[in-house]
Design a protein around this motif. Sequence first.
Motif, PDB file in Angstrom:
ATOM      1  N   UNK A 184       1.005  -0.921  -0.048  1.00 42.17           N
ATOM      2  CA  UNK A 184       0.154   0.357   0.078  1.00 42.17           C
ATOM      3  C   UNK A 184       0.777   1.214   0.164  1.00 42.17           C
ATOM      4  N   UNK A 185      -0.024   2.338  -0.638  1.00 40.63           N
ATOM      5  CA  UNK A 185       1.152   3.314  -0.982  1.00 40.63           C
ATOM      6  C   UNK A 185      -0.169   4.642  -0.526  1.00 40.63           C
ATOM      7  N   UNK A 186       0.872   5.836   0.027  1.00 40.13           N
ATOM      8  CA  UNK A 186      -0.687   7.020  -0.114  1.00 40.13           C
ATOM      9  C   UNK A 186       0.341   8.172   0.303  1.00 40.13           C
ATOM     10  N   UNK A 187      -0.362   8.838   0.491  1.00 38.08           N
ATOM     11  CA  UNK A 187       0.119  10.404   0.219  1.00 38.08           C
ATOM     12  C   UNK A 187       1.759  10.399  -0.144  1.00 38.08           C
ATOM     13  N   UNK A 188       2.055  10.075  -1.095  1.00 30.80           N
ATOM     14  CA  UNK A 188       3.811   9.624  -1.489  1.00 30.80           C
ATOM     15  C   UNK A 188       3.511  10.056  -2.807  1.00 30.80           C
ATOM     16  N   UNK A 189       4.718  10.063  -3.925  1.00 30.25           N
ATOM     17  CA  UNK A 189       5.092  11.009  -4.767  1.00 30.25           C
ATOM     18  C   UNK A 189       4.906  10.210  -5.812  1.00 30.25           C
ATOM     19  N   UNK A 190       5.775   9.161  -6.413  1.00 33.91           N
ATOM     20  CA  UNK A 190       6.097   8.059  -7.274  1.00 33.91           C
ATOM     21  C   UNK A 190       5.206   7.047  -6.673  1.00 33.91           C
ATOM     22  N   UNK A 191       4.309   6.051  -6.359  1.00 29.89           N
ATOM     23  CA  UNK A 191       4.028   5.423  -5.550  1.00 29.89           C
ATOM     24  C   UNK A 191       4.772   3.790  -5.439  1.00 29.89           C
ATOM     25  N   UNK A 192       5.136   3.716  -6.744  1.00 32.63           N
ATOM     26  CA  UNK A 192       6.085   2.828  -7.977  1.00 32.63           C
ATOM     27  C   UNK A 192       6.601   3.061  -8.944  1.00 32.63           C
ATOM     28  N   UNK A 193       7.758   3.419  -8.794  1.00 31.46           N
ATOM     29  CA  UNK A 193       9.087   3.963  -9.687  1.00 31.46           C
ATOM     30  C   UNK A 193       9.636   2.354 -10.814  1.00 31.46           C
ATOM     31  N   UNK A 194      10.073   2.432 -11.542  1.00 30.22           N
ATOM     32  CA  UNK A 194      10.436   0.887 -12.514  1.00 30.22           C
ATOM     33  C   UNK A 194      11.571   1.454 -13.010  1.00 30.22           C
ATOM     34  N   UNK A 195      13.069   1.699 -13.099  1.00 28.71           N
ATOM     35  CA  UNK A 195      13.741   2.006 -14.634  1.00 28.71           C
ATOM     36  C   UNK A 195      15.099   0.756 -14.605  1.00 28.71           C
ATOM     37  N   UNK A 196      14.806   0.247 -15.910  1.00 27.47           N
ATOM     38  CA  UNK A 196      15.671  -0.300 -16.274  1.00 27.47           C
ATOM     39  C   UNK A 196      15.854  -1.914 -15.229  1.00 27.47           C
ATOM     40  N   UNK A 197      13.957  -2.185 -15.374  1.00 25.00           N
ATOM     41  CA  UNK A 197      13.938  -3.451 -14.150  1.00 25.00           C
ATOM     42  C   UNK A 197      13.388  -4.416 -15.780  1.00 25.00           C
ATOM     43  N   UNK A 198      13.466  -5.697 -15.285  1.00 23.37           N
ATOM     44  CA  UNK A 198      12.546  -6.560 -16.291  1.00 23.37           C
ATOM     45  C   UNK A 198      12.795  -7.613 -15.819  1.00 23.37           C
ATOM     46  N   UNK A 199      11.367  -8.438 -16.405  1.00 24.21           N
ATOM     47  CA  UNK A 199      11.247  -9.508 -15.585  1.00 24.21           C
ATOM     48  C   UNK A 199      10.065  -9.719 -14.229  1.00 24.21           C
TER      49      UNK A 199
END
Length: 403
Positions: A184-199
């Motif tokens: 769970x994520x609340x009152x943040x900026x990016x709840x979930x941020x992927x970069x250069x990630x796979x599988x």
Amino acid sequence: MKNILILLIIISTYLNANVLQEAIDKAKDGAILKLSRGVYEGNIVINKPITIIGKEEGVVIKGEGQGTVVKILSSYVTFKNLTVINSGSRHDLLDTGILIKEVSHVEVSNNIIKDCLFGIDMQIVNNSIVTNNYIQSKDTALGLRGDGLRVWYSNDNIVSKNELYKSRDMVVWYSHGNIIEDNKGKLGRYSLHFMHAGKNIVRGNMYELNSVGIFFMFSRDSLVENNTIKSSLGTTGMGFGLKEVDNFVIRNNTVIYNAQGFYLDRSPYEPGSKNIIENNNILYNTTAMRFHSINVNNQIIGNKFLGNIDDIMNDTPGSKTYSNKFESNYWDNYEGFDKDLDGVGDTPHKVYQYADKLWLHNPSLKYFYGSPVISLLNFLSKLAPFSEPMFLLEDKKPIIMAK
């Protein structure tokens, strides 16, 4: 008098000692340290395979107000049922509640992390579990907080059932084969941020009242399912963002009450790749899907478009939105019929964009979305357009009845 002075020095030394660190240093490999209720001095280093567990509520490890409170630098460590507070405030040093670095087979679970700039920082961590932790950053402005949870160059981990509250981001960078679920994520900026990630697998997460739900960048070959993204804030807030991502399957998610449901930017990116966006509920967003730059070969199938002010927007002329496959979606503004009652519209659903949608390039005008004046202008533009409208998409098999 001399004996009294020596005794006072011994007592002073004992009071200033880090009792928990001494216990760790003296413990043998495989030892279990069960801590009773109380406040233990932080900025500890765990450099051997041991278990540290709070055997009751109220076991607090308090940092010095600078640096990182707990460093796990050994594999086969278990750290659970503890409260970690009072890290430093320096971003350049990544002052953190719990740092896990260059290890494997670690469990960090059932902890409360508060008043720590960064929450849990995983650096080159493999085959480990981070689960059921509550994480809250320093009480400061959003941009000055640290990330609640960082997964950096870390593979094949389970990150589940964590709750991030008033942190900045949760990031998964240069990391592969991880399961990110039921967080769970609340009152943040990016709840979930992927970069250069796979599988990676991203499923069952609940994110609300953040600036951005889930943003994927330069990533590929991942499954994203059964997540809920709600009320991403601001005129540029979004549920899902895809920038230069390939071979994603995004299915069975609910994206509701966001400024933008989906934002696509050059996705897919590599020739011959595709993204599948299917069976999602895209509900009551300002814009359901926004296309930026060239996006072709997305398979957009079986989704429900309901209650959005605009279903599709294209802010880049010539971006070939129509080259994506739209099929068997439910559109609440479909104007056709189903005479044979097979649940599929008799005529295709076609979407055009009219040149007089001024707010497309001026986000400030979105304030007037839904007003009578804008509704009237929108109606007039369709009735008597000032210029040839831009063809965006055709769904040849629009579904009549929403599931």
